[in-house]
Scaffold this motif. Structure first.
Motif, PDB file in Angstrom:
ATOM      1  N   ILE A 484       0.901  -1.207   0.128  1.00  0.00           N
ATOM      2  CA  ILE A 484       0.197   0.006  -0.001  1.00  0.00           C
ATOM      3  C   ILE A 484       1.022   1.446   0.253  1.00  0.00           C
ATOM      4  N   ASN A 485       2.005   1.276   0.797  1.00  0.00           N
ATOM      5  CA  ASN A 485       2.864   2.360   0.757  1.00  0.00           C
ATOM      6  C   ASN A 485       3.544   2.780  -0.489  1.00  0.00           C
ATOM      7  N   ALA A 486       4.046   1.864  -0.959  1.00  0.00           N
ATOM      8  CA  ALA A 486       4.650   1.935  -2.335  1.00  0.00           C
ATOM      9  C   ALA A 486       3.672   2.151  -3.379  1.00  0.00           C
ATOM     10  N   PHE A 487       2.451   1.768  -3.396  1.00  0.00           N
ATOM     11  CA  PHE A 487       1.525   2.148  -4.412  1.00  0.00           C
ATOM     12  C   PHE A 487       1.085   3.590  -4.295  1.00  0.00           C
ATOM     13  N   THR A 521      -9.887   2.743   4.462  1.00  0.00           N
ATOM     14  CA  THR A 521      -8.998   3.795   5.270  1.00  0.00           C
ATOM     15  C   THR A 521      -7.695   4.265   4.315  1.00  0.00           C
ATOM     16  N   ARG A 522      -7.125   3.354   3.731  1.00  0.00           N
ATOM     17  CA  ARG A 522      -5.902   3.680   3.003  1.00  0.00           C
ATOM     18  C   ARG A 522      -5.781   3.814   1.510  1.00  0.00           C
ATOM     19  N   ASN A 526      -6.889   7.702  -1.261  1.00  0.00           N
ATOM     20  CA  ASN A 526      -5.542   7.973  -1.932  1.00  0.00           C
ATOM     21  C   ASN A 526      -6.032   8.010  -3.367  1.00  0.00           C
ATOM     22  N   ILE A 527      -6.901   7.019  -3.720  1.00  0.00           N
ATOM     23  CA  ILE A 527      -7.023   6.783  -5.206  1.00  0.00           C
ATOM     24  C   ILE A 527      -8.265   7.760  -5.754  1.00  0.00           C
ATOM     25  N   ILE A 759      -4.271   8.141   8.528  1.00  0.00           N
ATOM     26  CA  ILE A 759      -4.083   7.954   7.288  1.00  0.00           C
ATOM     27  C   ILE A 759      -3.933   9.303   6.407  1.00  0.00           C
ATOM     28  N   ALA A 760      -4.013  10.478   7.003  1.00  0.00           N
ATOM     29  CA  ALA A 760      -3.857  11.791   6.549  1.00  0.00           C
ATOM     30  C   ALA A 760      -4.913  11.993   5.314  1.00  0.00           C
ATOM     31  N   ALA A 761      -5.918  11.702   5.395  1.00  0.00           N
ATOM     32  CA  ALA A 761      -7.198  11.857   4.500  1.00  0.00           C
ATOM     33  C   ALA A 761      -7.732  12.982   4.719  1.00  0.00           C
TER      34      ALA A 761
END
Length: 800
Positions: A484-487, A521-522, A526-527, A759-761
């Motif tokens: 998840i972090n890499a993508f 949540t993650r 992001n997407i 998650i800083a969203a």
């Protein structure tokens, strides 16, 4: 010159009763009274040839000639003369007396006549092979006559054998003697054992025993006649019966006929020297002779000649006799590659010829050479190996890859050549399944984290694609920390649109590894930000990815409502195992290096086939197709492409979150404490990329917000969450918001377990119950005043 040979003993093991070799089946024919057997060494089982000659009378002239042959064969060495290994004499006593047997052990070979029948060559290929063989025998005869001043005296079909590499070699040295034509007082026979030679093979002067004429003739006169007899027997396909048959020239090739007639001249002084036959005969000028001759003197050629030759060799091998290529040319090629005299294009020819071998032969003859080549310092060889890894990679054993190949290949990850870095990256798709977890999780992922900020956009894109493809080989703990972090943190915030598209596709292809909490949540936060990406292809992928992940959440909800206690993260994903549809490589754009961005193909980013989400009506399962190739530009000028928000604090997947150093975390999997790879100072383009990924996601917050984050960070350190490692510490960033700061409670009543801080969203517009599954932070956030519409307007304007 060679008078000292007379003092050399005839056997190397005189008196020995037992040979250190096993005698096998005999061949149908051999020269004179000798018998020719197949044999093997008792030490290592290697094949040999064993010649034996027996006699019951110690004064038997054949035994004396045999001892002369052993002595000569031991001391005369040439590439086209049969190699001597061992000899001995054995005496056995029977009822009638004592029997003496002479044994000669040589390299494995078989009679020429038998090998010709076995090969069954026809037409041009037969003529080319005969030309090569005659060329070798002529060189051996020339060496004896011109260099050693020796006369073989018995050159014919039976005195030639063929080795395992299909080389023709001269033997049967029983008649071999020094040429004493300079001695004016000599009156006896120059060849003491000439009586062993068949009358059909004797020249006119030898048949008459005219030793005066023989001594006045050149040293090659007798053996040139023998070469003519050999040529007749080869092309007629039968042994010479009488001298008169030599006049029948119907079977002799026209290009060889003039030389054949000069070899058999009735006047000894006019006979053609073997050396002149080699240099001037038109018959020897063909592709097979030229090719093998070039390979034999390869070390004398310059790099340009070598490069030109090896580029033509793959096509040339198709035109040469297959058996000759496999048994003669192939060993020369492998040796040239191993010892560094061949250039990189030779590898193409090696692999092509190797494809003609059986699986067992390929494993024994090709793979050891390839493994040795990986240790080469020649960058061109390394590039050629990686370019063709799909042809041999599957045949390499896992142990060989992990212990011998990978340590050398891994140096390419940090090579200054972008082409070598990219090829090294792509080779991991084949090597990764064969790597141990130590190399896979402890070494390979370190390199990949660096390549995700490489200055080449194609390499960054392909790194994401590779990580999606090898996800199934990672253990569960590593996948949770890395994927998840890499993508999201890296790929989705890349300045290069195909890299962002690859990140979306990688998330979809690896969706079976995420539970519903991570999706909600993650991943989705992001997407969703990329639904307003400037690139239409990225937006298309994002919308379909959102549909896919939302469908997973809907299915989880339906099962939960139905009372199903099964784990929701695995629900609806059984039809999507990791890498069910492998992500395909982005097309390398390194060949476009130097072109401005506006000159690169504009449609490159649109070449990625979007993910299509298909819901099966009966099972409710989601299928994820594979990613199509991405065509990208290598230009490092990304000024025209707006960059999405980047995380504040991460350059590598395994660095820290909110100022907490990774040294504070425990080493759980044996690779968390590995020091980051050292690399040279980044270029300006790389510095721009890293700076973009370190850009703050929002404007500075009030002191109260900072205090809240600091407190949350301290708690995260104290709990040592299971995700703490090089990737697990990366906070998921929020999209950019307006400069107006959030009103955050500063009183001590503010709780520390705010899931949004993890998650800083962006905060929701409506109040929601705190999530139960967080990262150890508070469950209640400060009341935000920014609505969803306000955020969308700000984000949209910021990216345009």
């Amino acid at each position: 010159m060679f008078n000292f040979l007379k003092g050399v003993v005839g056997g190397s093991g005189g008196g020995q009763k037992d040979l250190p070799y096993n005698i096998g089946d005999p061949y149908p024919s051999a020269w004179s009274s000798w018998s020719h057997f197949r044999g093997t060494s008792k030490d290592d089982g290697s094949p040999v040839s064993i010649f034996s000659l027996s006699g019951s009378n110690p004064q038997d002239g054949r035994l004396a000639a045999g001892r002369n042959g052993v002595k000569r064969l031991r001391t005369v060495r040439h590439p086209n003369i049969l190699s001597f290994l061992y000899s001995t004499e054995v005496e056995t006593v029977d009822g009638s007396g004592t029997k003496v047997t002479i044994y000669i052990v040589t390299e494995p070979a078989m009679p020429l006549y038998e090998k010709i029948k076995e090969l069954s060559l026809e037409g041009t290929q037969r003529d080319e092979y005969y030309a090569w063989g005659l060329h070798q025998i002529a060189k051996a005869v020339s060496f004896l006559n011109n260099d050693c001043k020796l006369v073989h005296g018995n050159v014919c079909l039976e005195s030639v054998v063929v080795t395992q590499t299909l080389d023709w070699k001269l033997h049967a040295f029983d008649v071999l003697s020094e040429y004493d034509g300079t001695s004016g007082t000599a009156t006896g026979p120059m060849l003491p054992y000439e009586w062993l030679v068949g009358s059909q093979y004797k020249s006119v002067e030898l048949a008459k025993s005219d030793w005066v004429a023989i001594r006045k003739s050149p040293p090659w006169a007798i053996d040139s006649w023998g070469l003519g007899c050999l040529i007749y027997e080869i092309f007629s396909g039968m042994k010479l019966g009488k001298t008169e048959e030599l006049r029948n020239t119907a079977s002799i090739p026209k290009s060889l006929l003039p030389d054949y007639q000069r070899l058999l001249s009735s006047t000894p002084s006019r006979r053609l020297n073997a050396s002149k036959l080699i240099e001037n005969s038109e018959y020897f000028q063909n592709k097979l002779v030229d090719t093998i001759h070039f390979m034999e003197i390869l070390s004398l050629k310059d790099s340009v000649e070598k490069d030109t030759f090896f580029r033509k060799l793959p096509n040339l091998t198709e035109q040469l006799p297959r058996q000759i290529v496999l048994k003669k040319l192939f060993p020369l090629l492998t040796s040239a590659l191993e010892y560094g005299s061949a250039t990189a294009p030779a590898l193409t020819a090696l692999l092509k010829i190797g494809s003609w071998l059986s699986t067992e032969e390929y494993t024994l003859k090709v793979l050891p050479t390839i493994i040795k080549l990986f240790a080469s310092n020649d960058r061109a060889i390394r590039v050629a190996l990686l370019q063709h890894i799909d042809q041999y990679g599957e045949s390499l054993s896992a142990q060989a890859v992990d212990e011998q190949v990978y340590p050398h290949v891994a140096t390419g990850f940090v090579d200054t050549s972008s082409i070598l870095r990219e090829l090294t990256l792509k080779s991991m798709l084949i090597m990764a399944p064969k790597l141990s977890q130590r190399n896979l999780s402890g070494s390979l992922l370190k390199y990949l984290s660096k390549l995700q900020v490489d200055e080449e956009p194609a390499i960054r894109t392909n790194t994401t694609i590779l990580l999606g493809n090898i996800a199934s080989y990672l253990n569960d703990g590593t996948r949770k920390r890395v994927l998840i972090n890499a993508f999201t943190v890296r790929a989705l915030r890349d300045t290069f649109s195909p890299a962002r598209g690859a990140g979306v596709m990688a998330l979809c292809a690896t969706s079976s590894y995420y539970d519903t909490t991570e999706i909600a949540t993650r991943i989705l936060p992001n997407i969703v930000v990329l639904t307003i990406d400037p690139d239409s292809d990225v937006r298309s992928k994002v919308f379909q990815a959102v549909d896919q992940f939302m469908q997973i959440l809907k299915q989880s909800n339906e099962k939960s409502n139905a009372g199903d206690t099964a784990h929701a993260g695995s629900l609806g994903l059984s039809s999507m195992p990791g890498n069910a549809g492998l992500l395909e490589w982005a097309m390398s754009s390194l060949t476009l290096k130097g072109k401005p961005l506006d000159q690169a193909p504009i449609a490159a980013s649109n070449s990625v086939r979007p993910v299509t989400t298909t819901t099966a009506a009966s099972s409710g399962l989601i299928e994820t197709p594979s990613m199509a190739p991405v065509r990208v530009s290598s230009s490092s000028d990304f000024a025209d492409a707006p960059a999405p928000p980047s995380p504040t604090l991460t350059d590598g997947w395994g660095e820290i979150e909110n100022g907490v150093h990774e040294e504070q975390y425990s080493d759980k999997d044996g690779w968390d404490d590995i020091k980051p790879l050292e690399e040279p100072k980044p270029s300006s383009a790389l510095a721009n990329i890293q700076a973009a990924q370190k850009r703050p996601v929002s404007q500075p917050k009030p002191q109260a917000a900072t205090s809240l984050r600091s407190k949350s960070t301290v708690k995260a350190v104290a709990t040592k969450d299971e995700d703490d490692d090089l990737w697990g510490l990366i906070a998921v960033p929020t999209p950019k918001i307006a400069s107006k700061s959030l009103k955050v409670k500063t009183s001590g009543a503010v709780e520390d377990d705010d899931p949004w801080a993890a998650i800083a969203a962006p905060p929701p517009t409506t109040k929601a119950k705190p999530l139960s599954a967080g990262r150890g932070r508070g469950t209640k956030a400060a009341a935000p005043k920014l609505g969803a519409q306000r955020i969308n307007r700000t984000s949209s304007s910021g990216m345009q």
